[in-house]
Design a protein around this motif. Structure first.
Motif, mmCIF file in Angstrom:
data_model
loop_
_atom_site.group_PDB
_atom_site.id
_atom_site.type_symbol
_atom_site.label_atom_id
_atom_site.label_comp_id
_atom_site.label_asym_id
_atom_site.label_seq_id
_atom_site.Cartn_x
_atom_site.Cartn_y
_atom_site.Cartn_z
ATOM 1 N N LYS A 51 32.404 46.592 38.132
ATOM 2 C CA LYS A 51 32.979 45.314 38.567
ATOM 3 C C LYS A 51 32.523 45.012 39.994
ATOM 4 C CE LYS A 51 37.461 42.987 39.003
ATOM 5 N NZ LYS A 51 38.921 43.157 38.829
ATOM 6 N N TRP A 52 32.041 43.783 40.213
ATOM 7 C CA TRP A 52 31.496 43.349 41.497
ATOM 8 C C TRP A 52 32.105 42.009 41.893
ATOM 9 C CZ3 TRP A 52 27.974 46.449 44.053
ATOM 10 C CH2 TRP A 52 27.401 47.473 43.300
ATOM 11 N N ASN A 53 32.709 41.951 43.061
ATOM 12 C CA ASN A 53 33.262 40.697 43.584
ATOM 13 C C ASN A 53 32.142 39.779 44.054
ATOM 14 O OD1 ASN A 53 36.016 41.455 43.286
ATOM 15 N ND2 ASN A 53 35.844 42.692 45.138
ATOM 16 N N GLU A 55 30.660 37.406 46.577
ATOM 17 C CA GLU A 55 30.812 37.098 48.004
ATOM 18 C C GLU A 55 30.204 35.744 48.352
ATOM 19 O OE1 GLU A 55 32.534 38.816 50.329
ATOM 20 O OE2 GLU A 55 33.148 40.072 48.656
ATOM 21 N N PRO A 75 40.564 36.215 42.782
ATOM 22 C CA PRO A 75 39.311 36.974 42.789
ATOM 23 C C PRO A 75 38.314 36.383 41.788
ATOM 24 C CG PRO A 75 41.119 38.304 41.890
ATOM 25 C CD PRO A 75 41.683 36.987 42.285
ATOM 26 N N GLN A 76 37.065 36.318 42.213
ATOM 27 C CA GLN A 76 35.973 35.863 41.348
ATOM 28 C C GLN A 76 34.957 36.995 41.310
ATOM 29 O OE1 GLN A 76 34.908 31.647 41.715
ATOM 30 N NE2 GLN A 76 36.484 31.482 43.311
ATOM 31 N N TYR A 77 34.552 37.396 40.115
ATOM 32 C CA TYR A 77 33.764 38.623 40.011
ATOM 33 C C TYR A 77 32.883 38.662 38.773
ATOM 34 C CZ TYR A 77 37.729 39.700 36.985
ATOM 35 O OH TYR A 77 38.698 39.635 36.019
ATOM 36 N N THR A 79 31.397 41.498 35.894
ATOM 37 C CA THR A 79 31.583 42.817 35.300
ATOM 38 C C THR A 79 30.360 43.094 34.437
ATOM 39 O OG1 THR A 79 33.971 42.524 35.248
ATOM 40 C CG2 THR A 79 33.064 44.277 33.882
ATOM 41 N N LEU A 156 26.997 40.237 45.776
ATOM 42 C CA LEU A 156 28.163 40.867 45.149
ATOM 43 C C LEU A 156 28.542 42.124 45.919
ATOM 44 C CD1 LEU A 156 26.919 40.719 41.427
ATOM 45 C CD2 LEU A 156 28.384 39.079 42.590
ATOM 46 N N ALA A 159 33.826 46.163 43.574
ATOM 47 C CA ALA A 159 35.273 45.992 43.557
ATOM 48 C C ALA A 159 35.953 47.354 43.614
ATOM 49 C CB ALA A 159 35.697 45.257 42.294
#
Length: 161
Positions: A51-53, A55, A75-77, A79, A156, A159
């Motif tokens: 999982k990566w937020n 940026e 949060p916006q991410y 996966t 990204l 997370a």
């Protein structure tokens, strides 16, 4: 006749030099990179799995969107798992397949929800950039950048688990 003899001697010396520079192994370590198989060369040094937020999503020098500036509470991410990716924005989700080979990555099309959103800036830019993504750069263990051929990219951060 002398030319043929000199040519044979030259070829013999060249063969001996090339053979002596070959890929010897020491304690199971390959010292010549040409002995690596194609499959080993394509193994990513870093995998995007997890999982990566999101940026920042950048289309150009003047067009970008930072989720934290638009909707800091949501949060916006991304996966990434088992060859599939999913993107969760502040309103909709995008999905598709992905394939990573070394630093090359392709994000395929897939289903997406289409709910009306109050602030769809991040999502709108993601829909533009995702099809253009060609490479992935790992800045460090917790930050990566998905790059297009041009000026567009997505930053990204890993997370927390």
């Amino acid at each position: 006749m002398k030319k043929a003899l000199l040519y044979c001697v030259y070829c013999g010396v060249l063969a001996a030099v090339l053979t002596s520079c070959g890929g010897a192994t020491q304690k199971g370590v390959v010292t010549d990179s040409s002995e690596l198989s194609v499959a080993e060369a394509e193994i990513p040094t870093h995998a995007v799995e997890g999982k990566w937020n999101i940026e920042n999503v950048v289309v150009s020098d003047t067009l970008n969107a930072r989720p934290a500036d638009i909707d800091p509470k949501t949060p916006q991410y991304f996966t990434f798992a088992d060859g599939q990716y999913s993107v969760t924005t502040n309103c909709n989700t995008l999905q598709g397949s992905y394939e990573q080979k070394g630093d090359s990555i392709v994000l395929g099309d897939g289903p997406a929800t289409l709910m009306a959103c109050d602030r769809p800036q991040v999502e709108d830019l993601l829909r533009q950039v995702i099809p253009q993504v060609k490479t992935v750069d790992f800045v460090n263990d917790s930050t990566l950048r998905l790059n297009s051929d041009g000026s567009a990219y997505i930053v990204l951060t890993k997370a927390a688990e």
